[in-house]
Design a protein around this motif. Sequence first.
Motif, PDB file in Angstrom:
ATOM      1  N   THR A 251       0.836  -1.204   0.000  1.00 20.65           N
ATOM      2  CA  THR A 251       0.000   0.000   0.000  1.00 20.65           C
ATOM      3  C   THR A 251       0.866   1.247   0.000  1.00 20.65           C
ATOM      4  OG1 THR A 251      -1.786  -1.108   1.201  1.00 20.65           O
ATOM      5  CG2 THR A 251      -1.736   1.291   1.308  1.00 20.65           C
ATOM      6  N   ILE A 252       0.439   2.258  -0.753  1.00 23.40           N
ATOM      7  CA  ILE A 252       1.066   3.575  -0.701  1.00 23.40           C
ATOM      8  C   ILE A 252       0.029   4.532  -0.110  1.00 23.40           C
ATOM      9  CG2 ILE A 252       2.109   5.481  -1.985  1.00 23.40           C
ATOM     10  CD1 ILE A 252       2.979   3.477  -4.110  1.00 23.40           C
ATOM     11  N   LEU A 253       0.297   5.025   1.088  1.00 19.14           N
ATOM     12  CA  LEU A 253      -0.619   5.930   1.766  1.00 19.14           C
ATOM     13  C   LEU A 253      -0.346   7.373   1.377  1.00 19.14           C
ATOM     14  CD1 LEU A 253      -0.290   4.319   5.314  1.00 19.14           C
ATOM     15  CD2 LEU A 253      -2.312   4.180   3.843  1.00 19.14           C
ATOM     16  N   LYS A 254      -1.366   8.194   1.476  1.00 18.15           N
ATOM     17  CA  LYS A 254      -1.181   9.628   1.295  1.00 18.15           C
ATOM     18  C   LYS A 254      -0.628  10.216   2.584  1.00 18.15           C
ATOM     19  CE  LYS A 254      -5.110   9.949  -1.889  1.00 18.15           C
ATOM     20  NZ  LYS A 254      -6.466  10.520  -2.094  1.00 18.15           N
ATOM     21  N   LEU A 255       0.112  11.310   2.471  1.00 22.50           N
ATOM     22  CA  LEU A 255       0.723  11.926   3.640  1.00 22.50           C
ATOM     23  C   LEU A 255      -0.326  12.297   4.686  1.00 22.50           C
ATOM     24  CD1 LEU A 255       3.320  12.962   4.951  1.00 22.50           C
ATOM     25  CD2 LEU A 255       2.995  15.130   3.742  1.00 22.50           C
ATOM     26  N   ASP A 256      -1.482  12.798   4.214  1.00 19.54           N
ATOM     27  CA  ASP A 256      -2.506  13.221   5.178  1.00 19.54           C
ATOM     28  C   ASP A 256      -3.278  12.051   5.782  1.00 19.54           C
ATOM     29  OD1 ASP A 256      -4.102  12.447   3.066  1.00 19.54           O
ATOM     30  OD2 ASP A 256      -4.919  14.436   2.656  1.00 19.54           O
ATOM     31  N   GLU A 257      -2.975  10.813   5.362  1.00 15.10           N
ATOM     32  CA  GLU A 257      -3.588   9.634   5.971  1.00 15.10           C
ATOM     33  C   GLU A 257      -2.826   9.173   7.213  1.00 15.10           C
ATOM     34  OE1 GLU A 257      -5.749   6.936   2.714  1.00 15.10           O
ATOM     35  OE2 GLU A 257      -3.638   7.276   2.217  1.00 15.10           O
ATOM     36  N   LEU A 258      -1.628   9.712   7.420  1.00 18.40           N
ATOM     37  CA  LEU A 258      -0.825   9.354   8.584  1.00 18.40           C
ATOM     38  C   LEU A 258      -1.181  10.253   9.757  1.00 18.40           C
ATOM     39  CD1 LEU A 258       2.673   8.859   6.894  1.00 18.40           C
ATOM     40  CD2 LEU A 258       0.972   7.109   7.445  1.00 18.40           C
ATOM     41  N   PRO A 259      -1.169   9.768  10.985  1.00 20.35           N
ATOM     42  CA  PRO A 259      -0.919   8.367  11.336  1.00 20.35           C
ATOM     43  C   PRO A 259      -2.152   7.495  11.126  1.00 20.35           C
ATOM     44  CG  PRO A 259      -1.421   9.603  13.312  1.00 20.35           C
ATOM     45  CD  PRO A 259      -1.418  10.603  12.185  1.00 20.35           C
TER      46      PRO A 259
ATOM     47  N   ASP B  93       9.522  10.587  11.096  1.00 21.03           N
ATOM     48  CA  ASP B  93       9.997  11.681  11.953  1.00 21.03           C
ATOM     49  C   ASP B  93       9.376  11.666  13.350  1.00 21.03           C
ATOM     50  OD1 ASP B  93      11.491  12.496   9.819  1.00 21.03           O
ATOM     51  OD2 ASP B  93      10.258  14.247   9.323  1.00 21.03           O
ATOM     52  N   VAL B  94       8.241  10.989  13.512  1.00 23.46           N
ATOM     53  CA  VAL B  94       7.530  11.072  14.794  1.00 23.46           C
ATOM     54  C   VAL B  94       7.412   9.737  15.520  1.00 23.46           C
ATOM     55  CG1 VAL B  94       6.174  13.054  13.993  1.00 23.46           C
ATOM     56  CG2 VAL B  94       5.235  10.739  13.738  1.00 23.46           C
ATOM     57  N   SER B  95       8.015   8.682  14.993  1.00 23.22           N
ATOM     58  CA  SER B  95       7.750   7.347  15.554  1.00 23.22           C
ATOM     59  C   SER B  95       8.225   7.205  16.996  1.00 23.22           C
ATOM     60  CB  SER B  95       8.366   6.255  14.677  1.00 23.22           C
ATOM     61  OG  SER B  95       9.778   6.293  14.699  1.00 23.22           O
ATOM     62  N   TYR B  96       9.289   7.929  17.376  1.00 26.24           N
ATOM     63  CA  TYR B  96       9.763   7.790  18.759  1.00 26.24           C
ATOM     64  C   TYR B  96       8.954   8.652  19.734  1.00 26.24           C
ATOM     65  CZ  TYR B  96      13.199   4.423  17.527  1.00 26.24           C
ATOM     66  OH  TYR B  96      13.784   3.246  17.105  1.00 26.24           O
ATOM     67  N   GLU B  97       8.268   9.632  19.232  1.00 23.65           N
ATOM     68  CA  GLU B  97       7.265  10.319  20.055  1.00 23.65           C
ATOM     69  C   GLU B  97       6.048   9.410  20.229  1.00 23.65           C
ATOM     70  OE1 GLU B  97       6.219  14.103  18.388  1.00 23.65           O
ATOM     71  OE2 GLU B  97       8.291  14.523  17.786  1.00 23.65           O
ATOM     72  N   VAL B  98       5.696   8.715  19.164  1.00 25.38           N
ATOM     73  CA  VAL B  98       4.513   7.857  19.190  1.00 25.38           C
ATOM     74  C   VAL B  98       4.694   6.682  20.150  1.00 25.38           C
ATOM     75  CG1 VAL B  98       3.088   6.283  17.807  1.00 25.38           C
ATOM     76  CG2 VAL B  98       3.709   8.531  16.897  1.00 25.38           C
TER      77      VAL B  98
END
Length: 423
Positions: A245-253, A295-300
């Motif tokens: 799957t290729i997600l759109k940027l605005d679909e994250l997270p 960029d945010v996985s360690y905050e998550v």
Amino acid sequence: MLQVSYIRDNREEVLARLAVKNFKQTELVDEVITLDDDRRSTQNRLDSTSAEANSAAKQIGELMRTGKKDEAEQIKAKTGAWKEEIKQLSEKLNNIEQQLHQKIVLLPNLPHSSVPQGKTPEDNEVVLTNGDTPALPENALPHWELAAKYDLIDFELGVKITGAGFPVYKGKGAKLQRALITFFLDEAEKAGYNEVSVPLMVNEASGFGTGQLPDKEGQMYFVGQDNLFLIPTAEVPITNLYRDTILKLDELPVKNTGYTPCFRREAGSYGAHVRGLNRLHQFDKVEVVQVVHPDVSYEVIEQMSAHVQGLLQKLGLPYRVLRLCGGDMGFAAALTYDMETWSAAQQRWLEVSSVSNFETYQSNRLKLRFRNAEGKTQLAHTLNGSALALPRIVATLLENNQTEKGIKIPEVLVPYTRFEWID
């Protein structure tokens, strides 16, 4: 799965970080690099030969159109050799790629820089401890005796039906299970997770995508006739929703939660530490899974850890958080926090949750990408956590809340159980 380009460009760092995981087959790193060298050179030769053959084909066509048949036939006589060379190079390239794949899947994920050195659970780092140890009556019982006393769980009946590690929950024991599942799902929904109901069996591609295969093949129940595996955790089917799957940027997270039974063949040792609900082959669990921007996985992961801790706090269970050392981490994880509750009757800590960041290890296997702000595709980061696994939660709830009157149900669960006491 590690990326070949990263291994090539960061060989010394890869070796150093694999050492933190106490990985011994370090020769695989150089074997991967050597195979990739062969792959590149073979690909270049194949491209060059194919380009030469294509150019010749155009020349032949042009010569035939202009009536230069003899010259066309001279060039045409060489095409057989080109075709044979292209065939041989293609076969060689395919063989090299297969070997490269077989080698690289044997390499575990690289641990994050915060992962402590160590080989055993004793080397794990205690990040924090929360809650007071409950004072139990002098005649306090472990949960397997409480289960028998109040007719909540029948372990022997499970042995009769299936075998050891497959308990039967009865009466208020079954209702407590159902209450916990619903409570955990409701709390996940409040935290922004979307509930999904997924299959309990997965195919080989799904097991490979999340890293259970080939690493944990012996721990999974296999349905041979259909080539399917019973899931060891909901992480597998939920994460695989986004394979290829290729997600759109605005679909994250992407945030999903799901309840499933879980099945694990792993054999347990003998003794009180695996009695009762301490280690099962089938158990219930609510899982939370996220797909996020790197960029945010360690905050998550900190947010996911806080979510699990919030559940334990609401249940009134004393707990501690561990940062797993390299030797105790899972094959696919870059960083893992374990949450353990204190079993007052057994006088020991029981693991009830693991929250892990896999960085791009799973997404590379899954081909799970997103289109970044520049419009280019990029591997996402995946994370998952138990929120929560039920058996040891039930064990500690029964043990820690026992009184002379009976077992007190935590206030937060009463709307779900519709009873306040087990007596």
